[in-house]
Design a protein around this motif. Structure first.
Motif, mmCIF file in Angstrom:
data_model
loop_
_atom_site.group_PDB
_atom_site.id
_atom_site.type_symbol
_atom_site.label_atom_id
_atom_site.label_comp_id
_atom_site.label_asym_id
_atom_site.label_seq_id
_atom_site.Cartn_x
_atom_site.Cartn_y
_atom_site.Cartn_z
ATOM 1 N N ARG A 1 0.856 -1.185 0.000
ATOM 2 C CA ARG A 1 0.000 0.000 0.000
ATOM 3 C C ARG A 1 0.891 1.233 0.000
ATOM 4 O O ARG A 1 1.805 1.353 0.826
ATOM 5 N N ASP B 1 -3.302 0.801 -3.660
ATOM 6 C CA ASP B 1 -3.130 -0.600 -3.267
ATOM 7 C C ASP B 1 -2.830 -1.455 -4.482
ATOM 8 O O ASP B 1 -3.339 -1.193 -5.575
ATOM 9 N N GLU C 1 -2.484 -5.674 -5.699
ATOM 10 C CA GLU C 1 -2.602 -7.103 -5.410
ATOM 11 C C GLU C 1 -2.212 -7.893 -6.656
ATOM 12 O O GLU C 1 -3.040 -8.118 -7.540
#
Length: 285
Positions: free
Chosen positions: A198, A251, A253
């Motif tokens: 983050r 963020d 992922e």
């Protein structure tokens, strides 16, 4: 309170994809009459600028810098070379308003962009001035950028402790900026991509009011980027809101295939020094 929403994008990369989510907010604060901050958050570039040099001059400097970077991003290529060309154009834009700007006019600039040109994706941070990029990784918050400020130079030379720096009278004096009397070459740090990373990109209006621990607390409490930037803005205003406040939370992922392909540092427990050693040299085009 500004209306904030979370944006998302899936980015194809060698070996898989990255799922990105981000939110941005900017606010005048409680003591300033105008907002001299400017922000741009759109894949692949996420940046904050904090203008200085009088009410109008500071706004011109930050807005010109963000506008030039936005145009560069929309043209499709983000590299150190294109960034520096955009900043050179911004300096000319600033100087073209002699009625409102002078050699003391300028802006900070900090942020991060995603470089997918190589075998594995990398983040590249850029910085001029004392706005900051933080990375939260494995539960720890790390300041990736180094402030270009009088206080930071005093800390680096051992003449001032971080605790003494908090209330130093030169706390607002920066040593580098985008402006007519300054160069336009940012510091770059290159970082590998890891699951769960983050980023917080912010002007000093946030760090004047929240400690690093406070920033991490609100990130831990708010998984959604829009909720996180809103919570941090609320807290900064509650703590005084002495300056304009601008925040981006970003963020990432990576998919399992991207992670397996090597999109990560070799030591997942690397500390701040390891990150700087791995990426403190200028990023390649």
């Amino acid at each position: 309170m500004p209306e904030v929403s979370t944006h998302s994008r899936t980015v194809p990369v060698p070996g898989g994809s990255l799922d990105l989510a981000w939110a941005a907010v900017t606010d005048t604060g409680r003591r300033r009459e105008v907002n001299q901050d400017a922000v741009f958050a759109a894949y692949p570039l996420f940046v904050v600028a904090d203008g200085m040099g009088g009410h109008v001059g500071g706004e011109i400097a930050s807005a010109s810098t963000i506008d030039r970077l936005k145009a560069m991003t929309e043209a499709g290529t983000v590299t150190p070379k294109t960034i520096e060309k955009a900043l050179a154009r911004a300096v000319k834009d600033i100087a073209s308003h002699p009625e409102a700007t002078d050699d003391g006019t300028g802006t900070t600039l900090t942020g991060v962009y995603l470089d997918t040109s190589g075998d594995a994706p990398h983040w590249v941070t850029l910085n001029i001035g004392d706005s900051r990029v933080y990375l939260v990784r494995d539960g720890a918050i790390i300041q990736i950028t180094t402030d270009h400020s009088v206080v930071q130079e005093l800390i680096a030379s051992g003449r001032l402790s971080p605790e003494e720096a908090e209330n130093h009278p030169y706390g607002n004096v920066i040593t580098r900026a985008v402006g007519p009397s300054e160069g336009v070459t940012p510091d770059y740090v290159r970082l590998d991509v890891l699951p769960g990373d983050r980023f917080v990109i912010c002007s000093d209006g946030l760090t004047k009011e929240l400690t690093d621990y406070g920033i991490r607390h609100f990130l831990d409490e708010n998984p959604d980027p829009a909720d996180a930037v809103t919570a941090m803005l609320d807290a900064a205003l509650e703590n005084g809101g002495r300056d304009n406040i601008t925040i981006i939370v970003l963020d990432v992922e990576p998919s399992a295939r991207a992670a397996d392909s090597g999109a990560g540092i070799s030591d997942a427990d690397a500390d701040t020094d390891d990150l700087r050693d791995a990426g403190s040299s200028p990023a390649a085009d």
